[in-house]
Design a protein around this motif. Structure first.
Motif, PDB file in Angstrom:
ATOM      1  N   ASN A  65       0.829  -1.205   0.000  1.00  0.00           N
ATOM      2  CA  ASN A  65       0.000   0.000   0.000  1.00  0.00           C
ATOM      3  C   ASN A  65       0.861   1.251   0.000  1.00  0.00           C
ATOM      4  O   ASN A  65       2.054   1.200   0.266  1.00  0.00           O
ATOM      5  CB  ASN A  65      -0.895   0.019   1.250  1.00  0.00           C
ATOM      6  CG  ASN A  65      -1.820  -1.164   1.302  1.00  0.00           C
ATOM      7  OD1 ASN A  65      -2.732  -1.293   0.503  1.00  0.00           O
ATOM      8  ND2 ASN A  65      -1.573  -2.064   2.241  1.00  0.00           N
ATOM      9  N   ILE A  66       0.230   2.374  -0.258  1.00  0.00           N
ATOM     10  CA  ILE A  66       0.868   3.679  -0.134  1.00  0.00           C
ATOM     11  C   ILE A  66       0.271   4.344   1.096  1.00  0.00           C
ATOM     12  O   ILE A  66      -0.945   4.353   1.275  1.00  0.00           O
ATOM     13  CB  ILE A  66       0.614   4.543  -1.386  1.00  0.00           C
ATOM     14  CG1 ILE A  66       1.235   3.875  -2.613  1.00  0.00           C
ATOM     15  CG2 ILE A  66       1.164   5.952  -1.191  1.00  0.00           C
ATOM     16  CD1 ILE A  66       0.875   4.564  -3.915  1.00  0.00           C
ATOM     17  N   TYR A  67       1.135   4.888   1.947  1.00  0.00           N
ATOM     18  CA  TYR A  67       0.680   5.529   3.179  1.00  0.00           C
ATOM     19  C   TYR A  67       1.192   6.954   3.278  1.00  0.00           C
ATOM     20  O   TYR A  67       2.273   7.266   2.780  1.00  0.00           O
ATOM     21  CB  TYR A  67       1.163   4.744   4.412  1.00  0.00           C
ATOM     22  CG  TYR A  67       0.504   3.402   4.533  1.00  0.00           C
ATOM     23  CD1 TYR A  67      -0.759   3.290   5.097  1.00  0.00           C
ATOM     24  CD2 TYR A  67       1.123   2.262   4.067  1.00  0.00           C
ATOM     25  CE1 TYR A  67      -1.384   2.058   5.203  1.00  0.00           C
ATOM     26  CE2 TYR A  67       0.504   1.025   4.166  1.00  0.00           C
ATOM     27  CZ  TYR A  67      -0.742   0.940   4.734  1.00  0.00           C
ATOM     28  OH  TYR A  67      -1.362  -0.267   4.835  1.00  0.00           O
ATOM     29  N   TYR A  68       0.413   7.781   3.918  1.00  0.00           N
ATOM     30  CA  TYR A  68       0.805   9.144   4.270  1.00  0.00           C
ATOM     31  C   TYR A  68       1.026   9.115   5.778  1.00  0.00           C
ATOM     32  O   TYR A  68       0.077   9.030   6.554  1.00  0.00           O
ATOM     33  CB  TYR A  68      -0.306  10.120   3.891  1.00  0.00           C
ATOM     34  CG  TYR A  68       0.038  11.559   4.157  1.00  0.00           C
ATOM     35  CD1 TYR A  68       0.883  12.238   3.291  1.00  0.00           C
ATOM     36  CD2 TYR A  68      -0.470  12.223   5.250  1.00  0.00           C
ATOM     37  CE1 TYR A  68       1.201  13.563   3.527  1.00  0.00           C
ATOM     38  CE2 TYR A  68      -0.155  13.546   5.496  1.00  0.00           C
ATOM     39  CZ  TYR A  68       0.681  14.211   4.624  1.00  0.00           C
ATOM     40  OH  TYR A  68       1.001  15.519   4.861  1.00  0.00           O
ATOM     41  N   ILE A  69       2.290   9.139   6.178  1.00  0.00           N
ATOM     42  CA  ILE A  69       2.633   9.032   7.593  1.00  0.00           C
ATOM     43  C   ILE A  69       2.997  10.419   8.110  1.00  0.00           C
ATOM     44  O   ILE A  69       3.987  11.009   7.683  1.00  0.00           O
ATOM     45  CB  ILE A  69       3.781   8.037   7.811  1.00  0.00           C
ATOM     46  CG1 ILE A  69       3.350   6.652   7.311  1.00  0.00           C
ATOM     47  CG2 ILE A  69       4.192   8.006   9.277  1.00  0.00           C
ATOM     48  CD1 ILE A  69       4.431   5.598   7.349  1.00  0.00           C
ATOM     49  N   ILE A  70       2.186  10.923   9.017  1.00  0.00           N
ATOM     50  CA  ILE A  70       2.449  12.211   9.644  1.00  0.00           C
ATOM     51  C   ILE A  70       3.476  12.018  10.743  1.00  0.00           C
ATOM     52  O   ILE A  70       4.466  12.736  10.819  1.00  0.00           O
ATOM     53  CB  ILE A  70       1.144  12.835  10.164  1.00  0.00           C
ATOM     54  CG1 ILE A  70       0.210  13.079   8.969  1.00  0.00           C
ATOM     55  CG2 ILE A  70       1.418  14.118  10.937  1.00  0.00           C
ATOM     56  CD1 ILE A  70      -1.204  13.418   9.318  1.00  0.00           C
ATOM     57  N   PHE A  71       3.260  11.035  11.608  1.00  0.00           N
ATOM     58  CA  PHE A  71       4.263  10.616  12.584  1.00  0.00           C
ATOM     59  C   PHE A  71       3.927   9.204  13.037  1.00  0.00           C
ATOM     60  O   PHE A  71       2.786   8.779  13.005  1.00  0.00           O
ATOM     61  CB  PHE A  71       4.370  11.582  13.775  1.00  0.00           C
ATOM     62  CG  PHE A  71       3.148  11.638  14.642  1.00  0.00           C
ATOM     63  CD1 PHE A  71       3.012  10.803  15.742  1.00  0.00           C
ATOM     64  CD2 PHE A  71       2.126  12.530  14.375  1.00  0.00           C
ATOM     65  CE1 PHE A  71       1.883  10.866  16.550  1.00  0.00           C
ATOM     66  CE2 PHE A  71       0.996  12.602  15.172  1.00  0.00           C
ATOM     67  CZ  PHE A  71       0.876  11.766  16.259  1.00  0.00           C
ATOM     68  N   ALA A  72       4.966   8.475  13.438  1.00  0.00           N
ATOM     69  CA  ALA A  72       4.780   7.114  13.945  1.00  0.00           C
ATOM     70  C   ALA A  72       5.919   6.804  14.910  1.00  0.00           C
ATOM     71  O   ALA A  72       7.090   6.898  14.543  1.00  0.00           O
ATOM     72  CB  ALA A  72       4.765   6.111  12.800  1.00  0.00           C
ATOM     73  N   GLU A  73       5.559   6.468  16.116  1.00  0.00           N
ATOM     74  CA  GLU A  73       6.531   6.073  17.129  1.00  0.00           C
ATOM     75  C   GLU A  73       6.586   4.545  17.152  1.00  0.00           C
ATOM     76  O   GLU A  73       5.652   3.893  17.599  1.00  0.00           O
ATOM     77  CB  GLU A  73       6.118   6.612  18.502  1.00  0.00           C
ATOM     78  CG  GLU A  73       7.046   6.231  19.606  1.00  0.00           C
ATOM     79  CD  GLU A  73       6.527   6.654  20.971  1.00  0.00           C
ATOM     80  OE1 GLU A  73       7.195   6.327  21.945  1.00  0.00           O
ATOM     81  OE2 GLU A  73       5.468   7.277  21.064  1.00  0.00           O
ATOM     82  N   LEU A  74       7.676   3.991  16.633  1.00  0.00           N
ATOM     83  CA  LEU A  74       7.846   2.544  16.557  1.00  0.00           C
ATOM     84  C   LEU A  74       9.120   2.167  17.310  1.00  0.00           C
ATOM     85  O   LEU A  74      10.155   2.816  17.150  1.00  0.00           O
ATOM     86  CB  LEU A  74       7.960   2.088  15.102  1.00  0.00           C
ATOM     87  CG  LEU A  74       6.758   2.369  14.213  1.00  0.00           C
ATOM     88  CD1 LEU A  74       7.089   2.068  12.761  1.00  0.00           C
ATOM     89  CD2 LEU A  74       5.560   1.551  14.665  1.00  0.00           C
TER      90      LEU A  74
END
Length: 64
Positions: A51-60
């Motif tokens: 998929n294509i994602y628009y990631i604003i922020f992600a804490e992993l």
């Protein structure tokens, strides 16, 4: 250059995030389910690949 991370060999803890699947140039459902706290690396890499994602922020955080 730094080391390459083998995403599939790790388990990932999901913290704060705001990210959306992109369908027909529109933001759609979230990358992660709201109550999802852990994800296997094999599943995470499959999500990114399919998929294509628009990631604003992600804490992993990665764990063996």
């Amino acid at each position: 250059m730094g080391d390459i991370i083998n995403i599939t060999a790790l388990h990932w803890r999901i913290g704060s995030r705001e990210s959306y699947k992109v369908i027909n140039n529109e933001l759609d459902e979230s990358l992660f389910l709201e109550d999802e706290k852990l994800i296997e690396g094999k599943i995470l890499i499959k999500l990114f690949a399919e998929n294509i994602y628009y990631i604003i922020f992600a804490e992993l955080q990665a764990y063996p």
